[in-house]
Design an enzyme around this catalytic site. Structure first.
Site, PDB file in Angstrom:
ATOM      1  N   ASN A  13       0.841  -1.303   0.228  1.00 16.73           N
ATOM      2  CA  ASN A  13      -0.012  -0.022   0.096  1.00 16.73           C
ATOM      3  C   ASN A  13       0.840   1.185   0.003  1.00 16.73           C
ATOM      4  O   ASN A  13       1.261   1.624   1.056  1.00 16.73           O
ATOM      5  CB  ASN A  13      -0.921  -0.024   1.211  1.00 16.73           C
ATOM      6  CG  ASN A  13      -1.695   1.162   1.386  1.00 16.73           C
ATOM      7  OD1 ASN A  13      -1.777   1.902   0.659  1.00 16.73           O
ATOM      8  ND2 ASN A  13      -2.386   1.326   2.434  1.00 16.73           N
ATOM      9  N   LYS A  15       0.030   4.223  -0.038  1.00 19.74           N
ATOM     10  CA  LYS A  15      -0.652   5.417   0.431  1.00 19.74           C
ATOM     11  C   LYS A  15      -0.287   6.716  -0.644  1.00 19.74           C
ATOM     12  O   LYS A  15      -0.369   6.526  -1.834  1.00 19.74           O
ATOM     13  CB  LYS A  15      -0.120   5.621   1.884  1.00 19.74           C
ATOM     14  CG  LYS A  15      -0.164   4.466   2.653  1.00 19.74           C
ATOM     15  CD  LYS A  15      -0.131   4.351   4.171  1.00 19.74           C
ATOM     16  CE  LYS A  15      -0.195   3.162   4.908  1.00 19.74           C
ATOM     17  NZ  LYS A  15       0.135   3.263   6.264  1.00 19.74           N
ATOM     18  N   HIS A  99      -9.442   1.184   4.755  1.00 19.58           N
ATOM     19  CA  HIS A  99      -8.218   1.235   5.682  1.00 19.58           C
ATOM     20  C   HIS A  99      -8.323   2.131   7.002  1.00 19.58           C
ATOM     21  O   HIS A  99      -9.156   3.251   6.960  1.00 19.58           O
ATOM     22  CB  HIS A  99      -7.404   1.807   4.690  1.00 19.58           C
ATOM     23  CG  HIS A  99      -5.815   1.815   5.250  1.00 19.58           C
ATOM     24  ND1 HIS A  99      -5.536   2.772   6.295  1.00 19.58           N
ATOM     25  CD2 HIS A  99      -4.903   0.972   5.151  1.00 19.58           C
ATOM     26  CE1 HIS A  99      -4.134   2.538   6.567  1.00 19.58           C
ATOM     27  NE2 HIS A  99      -3.758   1.333   5.949  1.00 19.58           N
ATOM     28  N   GLU A 101      -6.796   4.496   7.960  1.00 18.77           N
ATOM     29  CA  GLU A 101      -6.604   5.986   7.776  1.00 18.77           C
ATOM     30  C   GLU A 101      -7.915   6.737   7.002  1.00 18.77           C
ATOM     31  O   GLU A 101      -8.188   8.139   7.178  1.00 18.77           O
ATOM     32  CB  GLU A 101      -5.232   6.220   6.822  1.00 18.77           C
ATOM     33  CG  GLU A 101      -4.143   5.897   7.465  1.00 18.77           C
ATOM     34  CD  GLU A 101      -2.878   5.468   6.848  1.00 18.77           C
ATOM     35  OE1 GLU A 101      -2.909   5.473   5.420  1.00 18.77           O
ATOM     36  OE2 GLU A 101      -2.091   4.919   7.406  1.00 18.77           O
ATOM     37  N   GLU A 171      -5.331  -5.076  10.331  1.00 20.88           N
ATOM     38  CA  GLU A 171      -4.333  -3.815  10.594  1.00 20.88           C
ATOM     39  C   GLU A 171      -4.511  -3.378  11.876  1.00 20.88           C
ATOM     40  O   GLU A 171      -5.431  -2.486  11.990  1.00 20.88           O
ATOM     41  CB  GLU A 171      -4.377  -2.919   9.568  1.00 20.88           C
ATOM     42  CG  GLU A 171      -4.094  -3.597   8.178  1.00 20.88           C
ATOM     43  CD  GLU A 171      -3.575  -2.577   7.290  1.00 20.88           C
ATOM     44  OE1 GLU A 171      -2.503  -2.691   6.674  1.00 20.88           O
ATOM     45  OE2 GLU A 171      -3.937  -1.448   7.154  1.00 20.88           O
ATOM     46  N   GLY A 177       2.494   2.108  10.668  1.00 18.67           N
ATOM     47  CA  GLY A 177       3.374   3.161  10.637  1.00 18.67           C
ATOM     48  C   GLY A 177       4.228   3.576  11.969  1.00 18.67           C
ATOM     49  O   GLY A 177       4.771   4.597  12.219  1.00 18.67           O
ATOM     50  N   SER A 217       3.480  -2.380  10.169  1.00 19.75           N
ATOM     51  CA  SER A 217       4.931  -2.366  10.392  1.00 19.75           C
ATOM     52  C   SER A 217       5.402  -4.031   9.782  1.00 19.75           C
ATOM     53  O   SER A 217       6.518  -4.328  10.713  1.00 19.75           O
ATOM     54  CB  SER A 217       5.239  -1.998  11.745  1.00 19.75           C
ATOM     55  OG  SER A 217       5.017  -0.769  12.001  1.00 19.75           O
ATOM     56  N   GLY A 238       2.782  -1.042   4.090  1.00 25.93           N
ATOM     57  CA  GLY A 238       2.919   0.073   4.006  1.00 25.93           C
ATOM     58  C   GLY A 238       4.280   0.703   3.606  1.00 25.93           C
ATOM     59  O   GLY A 238       4.988   0.539   2.314  1.00 25.93           O
TER      60      GLY A 238
HETATM   61  P1  13P Z   1       3.034   0.226   7.585  1.00 29.18           P
HETATM   62  O1  13P Z   1       3.496  -1.020   7.309  1.00 29.18           O
HETATM   63  O2  13P Z   1       3.727   1.494   7.028  1.00 29.18           O
HETATM   64  O3  13P Z   1       3.020   0.039   9.172  1.00 29.18           O
HETATM   65  O4  13P Z   1       1.494   0.409   7.100  1.00 29.18           O
HETATM   66  C1  13P Z   1       0.843  -0.544   7.161  1.00 29.18           C
HETATM   67  C2  13P Z   1      -0.497  -0.181   6.471  1.00 29.18           C
HETATM   68  O5  13P Z   1      -1.429   0.739   6.748  1.00 29.18           O
HETATM   69  C3  13P Z   1      -0.720  -1.045   5.170  1.00 29.18           C
HETATM   70  O6  13P Z   1      -2.105  -0.822   4.525  1.00 29.18           O
END
Ligand code: 13P
Length: 257
Positions: A13, A15, A99, A101, A171, A177, A217, A238
């Site tokens: 992803n 983002k 997601h 976010e 997640e 993150g 992560s 991510g």
């Molecule tokens: P990270 O791998 O940066 O923690 O993000 C995970 C994520 O939100 C994937 O959709």
């Protein structure tokens, strides 16, 4: 992973990162580092404006292009929205929905996530449905209850045949993150519970066919341990997916038996 009954999927992803002009270089580096043998489905979910480029660039090393969001509407006067049909038309095979976010920054509700998943299924795109608890919910011991609620809400009205083509991504919000990964046992516990919820809703055959990913992560170092768990069928990655060598290393971690 359980390859007998379901697909292993490693999805990146991106983002709101990368540029169209950088896709070619990224894919060249990825190709150099990917294992020769295909051991999983590889997906890169890019911003909508890069999907066409990813479709073209991904052909050679069999990387599917995915989107990060979709409109719940089919077409019409919805300025700024992108429909499932438009995604299918440019060649997207997967699309992330729900997601955390988007739930947090764009106030997306469980029913909106459900409508988006249905819009994707109708156009033959695999929804990657994200669920996950906050740190506060985990500390209050509400994780399982909340995850079960989110899964049921997201799958409302989706039938037993359609659900087999859905991917669920667990997640935990506190792991996204932050560099704080769920332990393999914590992730397995929740992914196992997600499968149990699907089993109750659709029966054992459908439940064992659904791929459940872990995200939060996940990186080149911890991927193998997470992927060794029986109910973790891949990853939604991510930060580490922005680095082609790290992403290739995670793909290679699916080679284990
Ligand atoms: P990270 O791998 O940066 O923690 O993000 C995970 C994520 O939100 C994937 O959709």
């Amino acid at each position: 992973m359980n390859r007998k009954y379901r697909r292993t999927v490693i999805a990146g992803n991106w983002k709101m990162n990368q540029l169209n002009s950088g896709v070619k270089k990224y894919m060249e580096e990825l190709k150099e580092n990917l294992p020769a043998q295909k051991t999983c489905d590889i997906v890169l979910c890019t911003p909508a404006v890069m999907i066409s480029t990813m479709v073209r660039a991904g052909k050679e090393c069999k990387v599917a292009a995915g989107a990060q969001d979709v409109s719940k509407y089919e077409k019409g006067a919805y300025t700024g929205e992108v429909s499932a049909e438009m995604l299918a038309d440019v060649g997207a095979k997967y699309c992330i929905v729900g997601h955390s976010e988007r739930r947090e920054y764009h106030q997306e509700s469980d029913s909106l996530v459900n409508e988006k998943a249905k819009a994707l299924i109708a156009k033959g795109i695999v929804p990657i449905i994200c669920v996950g608890e906050s740190l506060e919910q985990r500390e209050k011991n509400l994780t399982m209850e909340y995850i079960a609620y989110q899964v049921k809400a997201a799958l409302d009205g989706i039938d037993g045949t359609q659900v087999r083509h859905c991917v669920i991504a667990y997640e935990p919000i506190w792991a996204i993150g932050t560099g704080k990964t769920a332990t393999a046992d914590q992730a397995q516990e929740v992914c196992g519970e997600i499968r149990a919820v699907i089993r109750k809703m659709y029966g054992a055959r459908s439940a064992r066919a659904v791929s459940i990913l872990y995200g939060g992560s996940m990186n080149a170092k911890n991927a193998a341990e997470l992927l060794a768990m029986p109910d973790i069928d891949g990853g939604l990655i991510g930060g580490a997916s922005l680095k082609p060598v790290d992403f290739a290393t995670i793909v290679a971690a699916t080679a284990q038996e």
